[in-house]
Design a protein around this motif. Structure first.
Motif, short mmCIF file in Angstrom:
data_model
loop_
_atom_site.label_atom_id
_atom_site.label_comp_id
_atom_site.label_asym_id
_atom_site.label_seq_id
_atom_site.Cartn_x
_atom_site.Cartn_y
_atom_site.Cartn_z
N VAL A 1 -5.52 1.42 -10.54
CA VAL A 1 -5.59 0.52 -9.45
C VAL A 1 -7.11 0.03 -9.23
N THR A 2 -7.28 -0.91 -10.01
CA THR A 2 -8.72 -1.61 -9.89
C THR A 2 -8.72 -2.44 -8.44
N PHE B 1 0.85 -1.24 0.05
CA PHE B 1 -0.18 0.05 -0.12
C PHE B 1 0.72 1.22 -0.13
N PRO B 2 2.04 1.39 0.76
CA PRO B 2 2.75 2.36 0.66
C PRO B 2 3.19 3.03 -0.88
N PHE B 3 3.32 2.03 -1.73
CA PHE B 3 3.87 2.53 -3.24
C PHE B 3 2.35 3.05 -3.59
N HIS C 1 3.33 5.03 -7.06
CA HIS C 1 2.80 4.92 -8.29
C HIS C 1 2.42 6.29 -8.97
N SER C 2 2.47 6.31 -10.29
CA SER C 2 2.16 7.47 -11.05
C SER C 2 0.83 8.01 -10.90
N ARG C 3 0.79 9.51 -10.68
CA ARG C 3 -0.39 10.20 -10.26
C ARG C 3 -1.36 10.02 -11.34
N ALA C 4 -0.82 10.03 -12.60
CA ALA C 4 -1.65 10.06 -13.86
C ALA C 4 -2.46 8.88 -13.92
#
Length: 419
Positions: A101-102, A78-80, A93-96
Motif C-alpha cells: 500500500v504505497t 480506508f476501511p478495506f 486487504h491481505s495482512r501479508a
C-alpha cells in the motif's frame, strides 16, 4: 474486545488521555521517511504507516461512524485497507501485503489522523457512555500498537544491509554484573488470579478465579545477556536434548544460533537495536528470544519456565508502573537491573502456560468481541511488559501472547523451579 472498564474518566480527562496517546504514536514515527513507513519486512510485522492508519480507523469506525449521526468517512476506501482482522467489518486487504500500500502516503495518513482527532474531540462531550468506553478502549488498543510500531521498525531496519540507526544512542556506561539469581519461594496452595480492580482490563484477563500452586520458587530477575552467551558457548543451540521437538525442528530449519539481532564480530557478541549495532551489555536482560529458546535455556539451567499463575502471584505485590518502560520516543532497550525483584518492564517474560480462556470467559458480541478470544490457540502467555510498553499500560493480570517461534518482540526469560 469486551473489557473490564471499571472507573470511567470524565470527558475532559478522557480527551486529555486521547490526545497524549495519539501524540506519542506520531512522535514514534518522526524519524521515518515515507519509504521507511511503507515497507513491510515480514508477515508478522506491519508498516508504520499501517499502524498509524489502523488505530485511526478504529476510532473512526467504532466511535464516529457508529455514534455521530452526521459523520462521513474521511475516505471510503480506508476501511478495506486498514481493518485488521474484524470479520464483522467485512472484506479487508491481505495482512501479508500491507507493504504494497504505497498510497496513501505517510503525509496523507497523518492528515487522516488529524481529521479523525478533530472530529472525535469535537464529538466527545456529547458522546454517550458506551461511545466514551470505546474511546477509552481505543487508547489502550493504540498503546499496544505503539509497542508494535517500535518492534516492527526495529525488524525493518535490521533487514537493511547498512543497519541504520533510527535514533542516536546514549553513551553506554559499564555496570557491574548482577548477583547470582535469587529465588522467591512460594509454599503452594490456592491463589486468586485475574483482573479484579476498578480499573481497565482486557477481557482475557478475567474472570478472576482460583488457581492451585504447588510449592515452587521463581527467580528474582530475568536471565542476562552474559548468562545467555554462556548457554551458546556450551552448545545450547546445537544440543537437541534441551529442546522441545518442535523447537529443535525450528532451530534446524531456520539455522538459529543466537537471539534475534545478535552477531559475532571480531570474536565478540553484538546486537542490533534502534540505535544501530553495538556490543551486547552482558548485564542487561537477554531479549528477542523465542518460547522454544526460553524453554531450552530453562532446561539447560536446571530450571523451568514459570506458569502464568506463579508469575502473577509473585508479581502482584509490585508496582506495574515501575521499571524500564516506554515514556517517550527513542531507542528503547532492556537495561541492567537497578536491584531488587523487578517484574515489570525491560522484557516480556515467557511463561510455560498456553494462552487459553479462564474459567467463565465469554467473548463479547459484535466486532469488538473478536479481539482476544479467537486467538486462544497455539500461543503462549507472556507477562510483565517491556521497555517498549507504554508506562501505565501493563498490570499484574495483563496477558500478552505470541506463537512459540516468534521473537521480534522484546521477549525474555525468568526462571522457576519446583520445591
Amino acid at each position: 474486545m469486551r473489557t473490564r472498564l471499571g472507573l470511567r474518566p470524565t470527558p475532559e480527562a478522557l480527551g486529555a488521555r486521547y490526545g497524549s496517546v495519539r501524540a506519542l504514536s506520531v512522535a514514534l514515527i518522526a524519524p521515518l521517511s515515507d519509504a521507511d513507513a511503507t515497507v513491510q519486512s515480514m508477515e508478522d510485522t506491519s508498516p508504520a504507516k499501517w499502524h498509524l492508519a489502523h488505530t485511526t480507523w478504529f476510532f473512526e469506525t467504532f466511535v464516529l461512524r457508529d455514534f455521530v449521526a452526521d459523520y462521513r468517512l474521511h475516505d471510503e476506501r480506508f476501511p478495506f485497507l486498514f481493518n485488521s482482522y474484524y470479520e464483522a467489518e467485512g472484506r479487508r486487504h491481505s495482512r501479508a501485503r500491507r507493504g504494497m500500500v504505497t498510497r496513501p502516503s505517510l503525509d496523507e495518513v497523518l492528515t487522516y489522523r488529524a481529521a479523525v482527532d478533530a472530529a472525535l474531540i469535537a464529538a466527545l462531550p456529547d458522546l454517550p457512555e458506551a461511545a466514551r468506553d470505546l474511546v477509552r478502549l481505543g487508547c489502550h488498543h493504540e498503546e499496544q500498537h505503539q509497542e508494535l510500531l517500535l518492534t516492527d521498525i526495529l525488524h525493518l531496519v535490521s533487514e537493511n544491509p547498512i543497519e541504520p540507526a533510527i535514533w542516536p544512542g546514549a553513551r553506554k556506561i559499564p555496570v557491574a554484573m548482577p548477583d547470582a539469581i535469587g529465588w522467591i519461594e512460594h509454599g503452594g496452595g490456592m491463589v486468586e488470579i485475574g483482573h479484579d480492580s476498578p480499573h481497565f482490563a482486557f477481557d482475557c484477563e478475567g474472570p478472576r478465579h482460583t488457581a492451585l500452586l504447588h510449592p515452587h520458587a521463581i527467580a528474582d530477575r530475568t536471565v542476562t545477556n552474559g548468562e545467555w552467551a554462556a548457554f551458546i558457548a556450551d552448545g545450547g543451540y546445537r544440543d537437541p536434548r534441551h529442546w522441545l521437538s518442535d523447537g529443535w525442528a525450528w532451530v534446524q530449519r531456520e539455522g538459529v544460533t543466537a537471539p534475534l539481532y545478535w552477531e559475532q564480530r571480531d570474536g565478540a557478541w553484538t546486537r542490533f537495536g534502534l540505535d544501530g549495532r553495538r556490543p551486547i551489555d552482558p548485564a542487561a536482560p537477554v531479549t528477542h528470544v523465542s518460547f522454544f529458546a526460553a524453554d531450552a535455556y530453562a532446561g539447560w539451567a536446571g530450571a523451568r519456565l514459570p506458569t502464568e499463575a506463579e508469575w502473577e502471584a509473585a508479581a502482584s505485590g509490585h508496582d506495574p508502573d515501575g521499571g524500564n518502560q516506554l515514556d517517550a520516543a527513542g531507542p528503547v532497550e532492556p537495561r541492567p537491573s537497578a536491584g531488587g525483584p523487578a517484574f515489570f518492564g525491560d522484557v516480556w517474560e515467557w511463561t510455560g502456560s498456553a494462552y487459553r480462556p479462564y474459567p467463565g470467559f465469554r467473548a463479547a458480541e459484535g466486532a469488538v468481541g473478536e479481539y482476544n478470544g479467537k486467538f486462544m490457540s497455539g500461543q503462549f502467555v507472556l507477562r510483565g511488559g517491556s521497555c517498549a510498553t507504554p508506562r501505565g499500560h501493563a498490570r499484574a493480570s495483563y496477558r500478552n501472547f505470541f506463537y512459540p517461534h516468534q521473537r521480534w518482540q522484546f521477549t525474555g526469560v525468568r526462571l522457576a523451579k519446583d520445591l
